[in-house]
Design a protein around this motif. Structure first.
Motif, PDB file in Angstrom:
ATOM      1  N   ARG A 161       5.713   1.943  10.753  1.00 36.58           N
ATOM      2  CA  ARG A 161       4.528   1.435  10.045  1.00 36.58           C
ATOM      3  C   ARG A 161       4.825   0.188   9.203  1.00 36.58           C
ATOM      4  N   PRO A 162       5.924   0.151   8.425  1.00 35.63           N
ATOM      5  CA  PRO A 162       6.192  -1.069   7.645  1.00 35.63           C
ATOM      6  C   PRO A 162       6.368  -2.296   8.524  1.00 35.63           C
ATOM      7  N   ILE A 163       7.082  -2.138   9.657  1.00 37.36           N
ATOM      8  CA  ILE A 163       7.299  -3.278  10.546  1.00 37.36           C
ATOM      9  C   ILE A 163       5.993  -3.700  11.201  1.00 37.36           C
ATOM     10  N   ARG A 164       5.155  -2.713  11.544  1.00 30.68           N
ATOM     11  CA  ARG A 164       3.866  -3.046  12.145  1.00 30.68           C
ATOM     12  C   ARG A 164       3.000  -3.847  11.172  1.00 30.68           C
ATOM     13  N   GLU A 193       4.975  -2.252  21.530  1.00 26.01           N
ATOM     14  CA  GLU A 193       4.386  -3.505  21.061  1.00 26.01           C
ATOM     15  C   GLU A 193       5.046  -3.985  19.771  1.00 26.01           C
ATOM     16  N   VAL A 194       5.490  -3.062  18.913  1.00 23.04           N
ATOM     17  CA  VAL A 194       6.091  -3.449  17.631  1.00 23.04           C
ATOM     18  C   VAL A 194       7.422  -4.170  17.831  1.00 23.04           C
ATOM     19  N   PRO A 195       8.410  -3.595  18.547  1.00 23.70           N
ATOM     20  CA  PRO A 195       9.667  -4.335  18.724  1.00 23.70           C
ATOM     21  C   PRO A 195       9.508  -5.627  19.521  1.00 23.70           C
ATOM     22  N   SER A 222       0.799  -1.213   0.000  1.00 29.37           N
ATOM     23  CA  SER A 222       0.000   0.000   0.000  1.00 29.37           C
ATOM     24  C   SER A 222       0.831   1.262   0.000  1.00 29.37           C
ATOM     25  N   SER A 223       2.168   1.142   0.060  1.00 34.53           N
ATOM     26  CA  SER A 223       2.969   2.356   0.133  1.00 34.53           C
ATOM     27  C   SER A 223       4.396   2.087  -0.336  1.00 34.53           C
ATOM     28  N   ASP A 224       5.100   3.177  -0.637  1.00 37.04           N
ATOM     29  CA  ASP A 224       6.480   3.083  -1.096  1.00 37.04           C
ATOM     30  C   ASP A 224       7.403   2.544  -0.005  1.00 37.04           C
ATOM     31  N   ASP A 225       7.082   2.856   1.266  1.00 37.48           N
ATOM     32  CA  ASP A 225       7.962   2.396   2.335  1.00 37.48           C
ATOM     33  C   ASP A 225       7.941   0.876   2.453  1.00 37.48           C
ATOM     34  N   LEU A 226       6.783   0.258   2.150  1.00 38.66           N
ATOM     35  CA  LEU A 226       6.729  -1.205   2.156  1.00 38.66           C
ATOM     36  C   LEU A 226       7.541  -1.793   1.004  1.00 38.66           C
ATOM     37  N   ARG A 227       7.436  -1.174  -0.163  1.00 38.18           N
ATOM     38  CA  ARG A 227       8.210  -1.659  -1.312  1.00 38.18           C
ATOM     39  C   ARG A 227       9.706  -1.558  -1.021  1.00 38.18           C
ATOM     40  N   LYS A 228      10.090  -0.499  -0.335  1.00 40.28           N
ATOM     41  CA  LYS A 228      11.486  -0.329   0.018  1.00 40.28           C
ATOM     42  C   LYS A 228      11.910  -1.372   1.030  1.00 40.28           C
ATOM     43  N   LEU A 229      11.044  -1.624   2.009  1.00 40.87           N
ATOM     44  CA  LEU A 229      11.346  -2.620   3.035  1.00 40.87           C
ATOM     45  C   LEU A 229      11.590  -3.989   2.415  1.00 40.87           C
ATOM     46  N   PHE A 230      10.787  -4.350   1.400  1.00 42.38           N
ATOM     47  CA  PHE A 230      10.902  -5.669   0.797  1.00 42.38           C
ATOM     48  C   PHE A 230      11.768  -5.672  -0.459  1.00 42.38           C
ATOM     49  N   ASN A 231      12.544  -4.582  -0.633  1.00 43.31           N
ATOM     50  CA  ASN A 231      13.597  -4.576  -1.637  1.00 43.31           C
ATOM     51  C   ASN A 231      13.061  -4.868  -3.031  1.00 43.31           C
ATOM     52  N   MET A 251       2.281 -11.445   9.848  1.00 44.11           N
ATOM     53  CA  MET A 251       2.785 -12.647  10.501  1.00 44.11           C
ATOM     54  C   MET A 251       1.762 -13.241  11.466  1.00 44.11           C
ATOM     55  N   PHE A 252       0.893 -12.413  12.028  1.00 41.50           N
ATOM     56  CA  PHE A 252      -0.223 -12.962  12.808  1.00 41.50           C
ATOM     57  C   PHE A 252      -1.027 -13.916  11.929  1.00 41.50           C
ATOM     58  N   ASP A 253      -1.277 -13.494  10.673  1.00 45.72           N
ATOM     59  CA  ASP A 253      -1.992 -14.340   9.722  1.00 45.72           C
ATOM     60  C   ASP A 253      -1.190 -15.602   9.439  1.00 45.72           C
TER      61      ASP A 253
END
Length: 607
Positions: free
Chosen positions: A537-540, A505-507, A199-208, A546-548
């Motif tokens: 947000r990307p890590i969250r 909660e995130v870390p 849903s965002s550029d930061d996620l695309r960056k996170l997953f290279n 991962m809950f899924d």
């Protein structure tokens, strides 16, 4: 007096015996139904439903190993329920010992090019025009979430397209996969846009996400199609051509991934990925995928299952069997309930204190634990991170059946909050509850950390000391994930964890994923704070995925203030308002409820 006492004791004993008997009958009842056909209690619309068509499966293989081929065939036959399978074999002859175990069709050809018109020749003798033909690869497995999608839409569409979701490898060598199931080991998958996970550029960056060797690392894949045999014009690898529409029927239904998806295990191991690259002349792209394999470490899905198609006579017989069993069980239960009611009435007119004890047996809320109760022998744990003044534990005890049987642990490092929590939970009504208050910060390491105190429910760990303006004090922290692993072993207890730890909660959850302790619990309540913080947000989102992966479903959201109102009115948890869109409620004091779903049950008679 002694006679009366004996009578009351005998009555209590008989009541308990009746309860245990009813529970035993219900258990036997479930086992019998499973033996008769493993009827699915969730997908009620598909029970006893026959179809005017059959399913056929076809694939092309090239020097496929016996290990992977065996797992794929058994999954299609025994889990999904395909009984008509064709293997188009290219290369070496197939293992005769392996094939002797299965009743499948085989066609041998020399050309390595994928030519699926062979499927029609292979299965032509038994296929009818209204049957469905599905073409897929041997590294693909159907993941069915809603069973009756095809049945409901059969008359509207000629083709059913299933989108794929790609999974990455766990082990480096093929030897490591010996006697290991691909579906149980390779659980990491890439995010998928159709699931709203990019849903965002930061996620695309996170997953290279990038192009490596002409291979886009976040490519969604083309998926595979199922087509009515009578509508086949030309068969393809991913898409088929059908004859023109007739009588207003549609062409293709692109099945939503939340209903049915195609799990694509693009590399069983690193070694297998390299071998496949050489075999199919895709060396550069496959090696590129291995290099940027980070995006696979997101989430995995447990395969939902289908059963074999049943004949109408078999289903009618099962109906008769189930009906007879229902009548016998219901009759017996009614007799038991009748005697239980009589004895409870006699107890009521003889001694009110015994009624109180029986009520304790049912609810456990008074804290007077009956060690003869069947619940006593199953370990149950509730962990509350962020006790504040103890009210959420009070709500848990009130809303939870048999709460007295739980071991209750709570973390509250703030000295003021700790005092309030201890004061509330020291009340006389909780004297028989096993409650332990831990005055430490739940964190990712055993160390001293800065903590913002005197903020009530919003007291929190200080992730940036330079911005605190001297508001933080140093407190002892504990590695929560390691502590949890010492507290309980896998499958040892039913565990419920509530997390109100603003910003931490995130870390903490990320550490639990790395340590593989997230799956120790069966239920989570998480207060997600700083939802739009671009740094976390990307890590969250990764953690929510991962809950899924660990088999949890986010059912709804609740607010602490709503639970408080229902508690004050002595109501049940069902009366607490549930929310289904967290964008419409504040992030503070809002808990997301994650509950373990029963994916591991084999659900048959699905399509």
């Amino acid at each position: 007096m002694k006679e009366k006492e004996k009578f009351r004791s005998f009555s209590v004993l008989l009541t308990r015996f009746s309860i245990v008997t009813i529970l035993f009958i219900i258990g036997i009842h479930g086992i019998i139904l499973l033996k008769l056909g493993r009827i699915n209690f969730v997908q009620k619309s598909t029970i006893n439903k026959t179809t005017p068509y059959s399913y056929y499966l076809c694939t092309q293989i090239f020097n496929e190993s016996d290990l992977y081929l065996t797992e794929w065939i058994e999954f299609q036959l025994n889990v999904i329920g395909f009984k008509n399978i064709c293997l188009i074999n290219v290369g070496e002859n197939l293992n005769k010992t392996l094939l002797s175990r299965y009743s499948i069709n085989i066609i041998n050809k020399k050309e390595r090019q994928q030519e699926f018109h062979y499927c029609l020749a292979c299965l032509n003798q038994s296929m009818k025009s209204n049957d469905l033909l599905f073409i897929q690869d041997v590294d693909e497995f159907l993941n069915v979430r809603q069973a009756d999608i095809i049945y409901k839409n059969y008359d509207k569409y000629d083709k059913f397209h299933f989108q794929e979701i790609r999974y990455g490898y766990i082990y480096d060598t093929n030897q490591e996969m010996i006697n290991r199931s691909l579906l149980e080991t390779n659980i990491y998958r890439k995010p998928h846009e159709a699931l709203g996970e990019f849903s965002s550029d930061d996620l695309r960056k996170l997953f290279n996400c990038k192009i490596q060797g002409k291979w886009y690392s976040c490519h969604e894949g083309h998926g595979k199609e199922m087509i009515k045999v009578g509508k086949i014009k030309q068969l393809g690898t991913h898409f088929h051509q059908s004859t023109p529409k007739v009588n207003g029927t549609g062409d293709t239904l692109f099945v939503q991934m939340r209903h049915i998806r195609l799990n694509h295990y693009v590399m069983r191991t690193r070694e297998d990925g390299i071998q496949q690259a050489i075999k199919w002349n895709k060396g550069e792209s496959k090696l590129g995928t291995i290099i940027i394999e980070l995006y696979y470490y997101i989430t995995g899905q447990t395969i939902s299952t289908l059963n074999s198609h049943q004949t109408e006579e078999e289903i009618r017989q099962r109906r008769r069997d189930v009906k007879q069993i229902y009548i016998a069980i219901i009759t017996f239960v009614i007799i038991i309930i009748f005697f239980v009611i009589i004895f409870i009435f006699l107890l009521f007119i003889s001694d009110d204190s015994i009624i109180s004890k029986i009520n304790t047996y049912y609810t456990g809320r008074t804290g007077e634990i009956d060690r003869n109760s069947p619940f006593y022998h199953h370990r149950r744990i509730y962990i509350d991170i962020g006790c504040f003044n103890g009210e959420t534990i009070e709500y848990f005890i009130h809303f939870t059946m048999n709460s007295a049987f739980y071991e209750i642990y709570t973390f509250e490092p703030d000295p003021d909050n700790y005092r309030l929590c201890k004061q509330r939970l020291s009340q006389r009504k909780y004297k028989n509850f096993n409650i332990k208050i831990i005055q430490k910060v739940a964190w990712i390491r055993d160390e001293r950390v800065y903590f913002r105190t005197e903020r009530g429910r919003q007291s929190r760990i200080s992730l940036n000391v330079t911005e605190d303006d001297g508001e933080s004090i140093e407190l002892d922290a504990i590695d929560f994930s390691s502590w949890l692993a010492r507290l309980v072993k896998p499958n040892e207890a039913l565990m419920h964890i509530k997390m109100s730890m603003p910003g931490a909660e995130v870390p903490v959850l990320e550490k639990m994923i790395r340590d593989n302790t997230l799956g120790l619990a069966n239920k989570y309540e998480v207060e997600w704070i700083d939802r739009n913080n671009p740094r976390i947000r990307p890590i969250r989102i990764y953690i929510q995925l991962m809950f899924d992966s660990y088999g949890f479903e986010c059912l709804y959201y609740t607010r602490v203030q709503d639970a408080k109102k229902v508690y004050q009115m002595n109501g049940a948890f069902d009366n607490v308002t549930k929310y289904y869109d967290w964008r419409k409620i504040s992030e503070s004091d809002t808990l997301a409820h994650y509950v373990e779903r029963p994916d591991m049950l084999i659900i048959e008679n699905m399509i």
